[in-house]
Design an enzyme around this catalytic site. Sequence first.
Site, PDB file in Angstrom:
ATOM      1  N   ASP A  51       0.834  -1.195   0.000  1.00 36.21           N
ATOM      2  CA  ASP A  51       0.000   0.000   0.000  1.00 36.21           C
ATOM      3  C   ASP A  51       0.873   1.251   0.000  1.00 36.21           C
ATOM      4  OD1 ASP A  51      -1.797   2.033   0.418  1.00 36.21           O
ATOM      5  OD2 ASP A  51      -2.368   1.411   2.442  1.00 36.21           O
ATOM      6  N   GLU A 129      31.368   9.165   6.513  1.00 35.49           N
ATOM      7  CA  GLU A 129      31.776   9.167   7.921  1.00 35.49           C
ATOM      8  C   GLU A 129      30.573   9.526   8.791  1.00 35.49           C
ATOM      9  OE1 GLU A 129      35.004  11.918   8.314  1.00 35.49           O
ATOM     10  OE2 GLU A 129      36.443  10.621   7.285  1.00 35.49           O
ATOM     11  N   GLU A 131      28.422   9.997  12.026  1.00 37.02           N
ATOM     12  CA  GLU A 131      28.546  10.148  13.472  1.00 37.02           C
ATOM     13  C   GLU A 131      27.185   9.920  14.107  1.00 37.02           C
ATOM     14  OE1 GLU A 131      32.095  13.548  13.205  1.00 37.02           O
ATOM     15  OE2 GLU A 131      30.008  14.138  13.513  1.00 37.02           O
ATOM     16  N   GLU A 212      33.834  10.069  19.330  1.00 35.55           N
ATOM     17  CA  GLU A 212      33.892  11.411  18.755  1.00 35.55           C
ATOM     18  C   GLU A 212      33.958  12.481  19.850  1.00 35.55           C
ATOM     19  OE1 GLU A 212      34.291  13.638  16.646  1.00 35.55           O
ATOM     20  OE2 GLU A 212      34.721  12.481  14.850  1.00 35.55           O
ATOM     21  N   GLU A 220      31.868   7.507  15.948  1.00 39.67           N
ATOM     22  CA  GLU A 220      32.006   7.555  14.492  1.00 39.67           C
ATOM     23  C   GLU A 220      32.533   6.224  14.009  1.00 39.67           C
ATOM     24  OE1 GLU A 220      33.820  11.008  12.594  1.00 39.67           O
ATOM     25  OE2 GLU A 220      35.000   9.669  11.317  1.00 39.67           O
ATOM     26  N   HIS A 269      30.095  13.331   6.972  1.00 40.36           N
ATOM     27  CA  HIS A 269      31.061  13.870   6.021  1.00 40.36           C
ATOM     28  C   HIS A 269      31.150  12.947   4.810  1.00 40.36           C
ATOM     29  CE1 HIS A 269      33.012  15.622   9.893  1.00 40.36           C
ATOM     30  NE2 HIS A 269      31.919  16.286   9.540  1.00 40.36           N
ATOM     31  N   ARG A 339      39.385  21.980   8.926  1.00 45.02           N
ATOM     32  CA  ARG A 339      38.149  21.258   9.175  1.00 45.02           C
ATOM     33  C   ARG A 339      36.962  22.170   9.456  1.00 45.02           C
ATOM     34  NH1 ARG A 339      38.903  15.640  10.269  1.00 45.02           N
ATOM     35  NH2 ARG A 339      41.087  15.081  10.100  1.00 45.02           N
ATOM     36  N   GLU A 358      36.378  16.422   0.751  1.00 43.31           N
ATOM     37  CA  GLU A 358      35.394  16.024   1.759  1.00 43.31           C
ATOM     38  C   GLU A 358      34.358  17.132   1.932  1.00 43.31           C
ATOM     39  OE1 GLU A 358      35.378  15.045   6.590  1.00 43.31           O
ATOM     40  OE2 GLU A 358      37.124  15.954   5.617  1.00 43.31           O
ATOM     41  N   ARG A 360      31.666  18.555   4.104  1.00 45.74           N
ATOM     42  CA  ARG A 360      31.441  18.379   5.536  1.00 45.74           C
ATOM     43  C   ARG A 360      30.064  18.868   6.005  1.00 45.74           C
ATOM     44  NH1 ARG A 360      35.746  17.294   8.598  1.00 45.74           N
ATOM     45  NH2 ARG A 360      34.971  18.524  10.382  1.00 45.74           N
TER      46      ARG A 360
END
Length: 470
Positions: A51, A129, A131, A212, A220, A269, A339, A358, A360
């Site tokens: 459904d 990655e 977390e 973390e 993580e 990330h 970062r 990366e 983030r």
Amino acid sequence: MTPREVLALCRQNEIQAIDLRFMDFPGTQKHFTIPVKALTERSFEDGLTFDGSSIRGWQAINESDMLVVPQPETAMVDPFMKSTLAMTCNIQDPITRKDYARDPRNVARKAEAYMKSTGIADVANFGLEPEFFVFDDVRFDQNEHEGYYHIDSVEGEWNRGSAKADSNRGHRIRRREGYFPMPPGDTLQDLRTEIMLICQACGVEIGGQHHEVATGGQCEVDLQFGPLLQSADNLLRFKYIVKNVAAKVGKTATFMAKPLWNDNGSGLHMHFSLWKQGHTLFAGSGYGGLSELALHAMGGILKHTPALFAFCCPTTNSYKRTVPGFDAPVNQTYSFRNRSAAIRIPVHASSVETKRFEYRCPDPTCNPYLAMSAVLMAALDGIQNRIDPGLPLDKDIYDLSPEELADFAKVPSSLGEALLALRDDDGFLLRGDVFTEDVIDTWIWYKQTHEVNALRERPHPWEFAMYYDM
């Protein structure tokens, strides 16, 4: 795996139940179960009915019948359920037999097909990655006359003065000092290792696991890179494993972006690279060792970041994470090593094969099929239109003056703002019919109606602290 091999696997493992799983529109996995004798080779073509009107954001009641079509390559012996084999399914219309446009997995399949049709690349690799938090207890409720949440964790700094009996007396993780602590302060080492081992046994390759930054049980576990569709499938499998390993030992896991105030939130990330004929397209002699193509891909992602937030940070809670001072990106910038930038170029990715960047911004509440597809489409737009990412920001963003920060665009500050950005900037997503207008319209309607407005209408506990005595 072929359908015939799946049936053979069922016989070898004495499977009695087949669990059929798919992803709903907002991003929660759904399932139903059939006896093994009901699964035949024809089932992989004919599908099974369900459904569709009972699934959030999907069909109307007068056209509710839909099909789930099992995908044999996703078969997994379930490590938590008795004599059960699980498979991820695609969704189809039972009359036209067309893939359903609002099926998130279908969007990801179309994104990969569109990428190949451009001739730019044949593989988009994503290394994720995720977390998450593991708590010992959580309670929450909201009704007409009260609203609250209560979280407890044996690791939580707030328990330093607790009289509770536990095996870690005195070993608490201080706020924002949870990165890489040793046991007994890190109480979740064995749990994360069990998650890692079960993931690998279920075909999800893991790069590593650790505690973390936040207090209260933030973890993580890094998933090895793979093609977009496979990585999205693996993230669903991973989240299922995390939640069930936690439940097995009497704990509870959440992928909420910001469950704890005044501490770090949880991100997802995305390490991203494009490949063609077995070779990476991202290695070069440009900034951070990237190719011109990679820099243009980065430019596309940065340009479209406000719209991407509607899929990558898709909850009202997501924007409690993206505030200054808690390691989450708040400006549309890129950098080598830094970062605090929206896009980081990892230093350790020095070889040609590992060259990537990366992104983030995303968090783990996102629907991975939609979020990664949107990121890929933004990157392809950047390459096609040779979008310049601008100058990098190699300083600590949190130490810059307001005048210096004024030169860098900020990420959206709310889900409502991100939805408006998506409405104004959806052209790059519509190419190749990857995200249809109906998908985008339905996403904006659902999020605005069921989440943005729902939160806006309800009083918040802190409002009582601020305003009750006015």
